[in-house]
Design a protein around this motif. Sequence first.
Motif, PDB file in Angstrom:
ATOM      1  N   LEU A  71       3.669   2.234  -7.262  1.00 26.53           N
ATOM      2  CA  LEU A  71       3.693   1.501  -8.906  1.00 26.53           C
ATOM      3  C   LEU A  71       1.891   2.225  -9.648  1.00 26.53           C
ATOM      4  N   LEU A  72       2.763   2.219 -10.804  1.00 23.81           N
ATOM      5  CA  LEU A  72       1.770   3.401 -11.754  1.00 23.81           C
ATOM      6  C   LEU A  72       0.818   1.562 -12.407  1.00 23.81           C
ATOM      7  N   ALA A  73       0.254   1.852 -13.593  1.00 25.25           N
ATOM      8  CA  ALA A  73      -0.863   0.884 -14.314  1.00 25.25           C
ATOM      9  C   ALA A  73      -0.260   0.466 -14.716  1.00 25.25           C
ATOM     10  N   ASP A  74       0.876   0.666 -15.524  1.00 26.34           N
ATOM     11  CA  ASP A  74       1.973  -0.037 -16.416  1.00 26.34           C
ATOM     12  C   ASP A  74       3.146  -0.209 -16.031  1.00 26.34           C
ATOM     13  N   ASN A  75       2.813  -0.418 -14.358  1.00 28.21           N
ATOM     14  CA  ASN A  75       4.266  -1.251 -14.067  1.00 28.21           C
ATOM     15  C   ASN A  75       5.636   0.126 -14.234  1.00 28.21           C
ATOM     16  N   ASP A  76       5.462   0.906 -14.409  1.00 35.52           N
ATOM     17  CA  ASP A  76       5.977   1.951 -13.994  1.00 35.52           C
ATOM     18  C   ASP A  76       6.863   2.612 -12.184  1.00 35.52           C
ATOM     19  N   LEU A  77       7.234   2.838 -11.519  1.00 32.34           N
ATOM     20  CA  LEU A  77       7.050   3.267 -10.257  1.00 32.34           C
ATOM     21  C   LEU A  77       7.275   5.233 -10.680  1.00 32.34           C
ATOM     22  N   ASP A  78       6.458   5.232  -9.752  1.00 34.77           N
ATOM     23  CA  ASP A  78       6.346   7.708  -9.381  1.00 34.77           C
ATOM     24  C   ASP A  78       7.071   7.586  -8.089  1.00 34.77           C
ATOM     25  N   TRP A  79       7.029   8.107  -7.387  1.00 36.15           N
ATOM     26  CA  TRP A  79       7.863   8.555  -5.899  1.00 36.15           C
ATOM     27  C   TRP A  79       7.242   9.606  -4.944  1.00 36.15           C
ATOM     28  N   ALA A  80       7.493   9.489  -4.128  1.00 37.37           N
ATOM     29  CA  ALA A  80       6.872  10.322  -2.362  1.00 37.37           C
ATOM     30  C   ALA A  80       7.500  10.201  -1.797  1.00 37.37           C
ATOM     31  N   ARG A  81       7.630  11.209  -0.967  1.00 39.97           N
ATOM     32  CA  ARG A  81       8.048  10.969   0.199  1.00 39.97           C
ATOM     33  C   ARG A  81       7.402  10.299   1.363  1.00 39.97           C
ATOM     34  N   TYR A  82       8.659   9.079   2.202  1.00 39.30           N
ATOM     35  CA  TYR A  82       7.979   8.706   3.567  1.00 39.30           C
ATOM     36  C   TYR A  82       7.787   9.764   4.390  1.00 39.30           C
ATOM     37  N   ASP A  83       6.763  10.030   4.642  1.00 38.41           N
ATOM     38  CA  ASP A  83       6.552  10.631   6.586  1.00 38.41           C
ATOM     39  C   ASP A  83       5.894   9.889   7.582  1.00 38.41           C
ATOM     40  N   GLY A  84       6.277   8.642   8.035  1.00 40.27           N
ATOM     41  CA  GLY A  84       5.539   7.902   8.463  1.00 40.27           C
ATOM     42  C   GLY A  84       4.799   6.995   8.113  1.00 40.27           C
ATOM     43  N   ALA A  85       5.332   5.729   8.525  1.00 43.99           N
ATOM     44  CA  ALA A  85       4.361   3.897   8.633  1.00 43.99           C
ATOM     45  C   ALA A  85       2.669   4.635   8.810  1.00 43.99           C
ATOM     46  N   GLU A  86       2.243   5.672   9.099  1.00 47.47           N
ATOM     47  CA  GLU A  86       0.756   6.193   9.634  1.00 47.47           C
ATOM     48  C   GLU A  86       0.244   6.828   7.965  1.00 47.47           C
ATOM     49  N   LEU A  87       1.063   7.065   6.910  1.00 46.13           N
ATOM     50  CA  LEU A  87       0.583   7.349   5.875  1.00 46.13           C
ATOM     51  C   LEU A  87       0.991   6.875   5.057  1.00 46.13           C
ATOM     52  N   LEU A  88       0.679   5.309   5.112  1.00 47.93           N
ATOM     53  CA  LEU A  88       1.020   3.989   3.946  1.00 47.93           C
ATOM     54  C   LEU A  88      -0.165   4.328   3.661  1.00 47.93           C
ATOM     55  N   ALA A  89      -0.563   3.516   2.804  1.00 46.80           N
ATOM     56  CA  ALA A  89      -1.792   2.560   2.523  1.00 46.80           C
ATOM     57  C   ALA A  89      -1.083   1.335   1.403  1.00 46.80           C
ATOM     58  N   PRO A  90      -2.565   0.585   1.676  1.00 42.61           N
ATOM     59  CA  PRO A  90      -2.298  -0.339   1.357  1.00 42.61           C
ATOM     60  C   PRO A  90      -2.615   0.014  -0.810  1.00 42.61           C
ATOM     61  N   ALA A  91      -2.289  -1.032  -1.244  1.00 41.17           N
ATOM     62  CA  ALA A  91      -1.874  -0.480  -3.424  1.00 41.17           C
ATOM     63  C   ALA A  91      -2.006  -2.258  -3.639  1.00 41.17           C
ATOM     64  N   ARG A  92      -2.259  -1.753  -5.071  1.00 38.23           N
ATOM     65  CA  ARG A  92      -2.379  -2.977  -5.960  1.00 38.23           C
ATOM     66  C   ARG A  92      -0.876  -4.046  -4.981  1.00 38.23           C
ATOM     67  N   LEU A  93      -0.676  -5.158  -5.876  1.00 39.39           N
ATOM     68  CA  LEU A  93      -0.435  -6.184  -5.707  1.00 39.39           C
ATOM     69  C   LEU A  93       0.136  -6.230  -3.885  1.00 39.39           C
ATOM     70  N   GLY A  94      -0.532  -5.703  -2.950  1.00 38.53           N
ATOM     71  CA  GLY A  94       0.135  -6.410  -1.745  1.00 38.53           C
ATOM     72  C   GLY A  94       0.157  -5.001  -0.807  1.00 38.53           C
ATOM     73  N   LEU A  95       1.049  -3.942  -1.889  1.00 38.37           N
ATOM     74  CA  LEU A  95       2.198  -3.312  -1.610  1.00 38.37           C
ATOM     75  C   LEU A  95       1.653  -2.252  -1.226  1.00 38.37           C
ATOM     76  N   LEU A  96       2.865  -1.312   0.143  1.00 39.58           N
ATOM     77  CA  LEU A  96       1.753  -0.337   1.235  1.00 39.58           C
ATOM     78  C   LEU A  96       2.870   0.818   0.512  1.00 39.58           C
ATOM     79  N   GLU A  97       2.028   2.749   0.379  1.00 42.97           N
ATOM     80  CA  GLU A  97       2.410   3.124  -0.644  1.00 42.97           C
ATOM     81  C   GLU A  97       2.005   4.061  -0.540  1.00 42.97           C
ATOM     82  N   PRO A  98       3.177   5.536  -0.326  1.00 46.18           N
ATOM     83  CA  PRO A  98       2.833   7.546   0.630  1.00 46.18           C
ATOM     84  C   PRO A  98       1.610   7.505   0.005  1.00 46.18           C
TER      85      PRO A  98
END
Length: 190
Positions: A71-98
Amino acid sequence: MRSRLIAARAAMSPVERATAANALTASALTFVHGIGARTVACYVSLGSEPGTRALLDALRAEGTEVLLPVLLADNDLDWARYDGAELLAPARLGLLEPTGPRLGADAVCGADLVLLPGLAVDPTSGLRLGRGGGSYDRVLARLDAAAAPALLATLLFDSELVPDLPAEPHDRRVDAVLTPARTLTFPRDA
């Protein structure tokens, strides 16, 4: 309607949600295999959403490239590869992001299948009701402009198939809806 659907999700027990997530993973894998998707854009479920975490790991284990939104600051979406749950981090709005490199907003256009979050789908028309934030509206506009648009599918609980779903002009149809018990497909408009 959105409030009612969100409340119904919240009322489900953890066991009901876990059972549904397992069945939904099986349905989604069958669908992915059936269409031969090599790259799938998905999302990390949160709260009472239909669970995607087992699906993400299963796709990755099979060698499917999985893209997750950032999630970008303007609520648009960028993308990243999923490389496993251990490489997800908490982000804005309670999301988990790669945490890996960002691929750009247009990276989703390289997916064969985009699994969209939603609150309901009309089982006759394929019309999807999103959460109302607009992030995926931008993704859908990008996909419309792509040379070979990805198939679109929404992951839902069985009770979220809603006949005669009210729509606004920007609401979009999907190609399929996947639930723990059913997979419905809809023809694309000519």
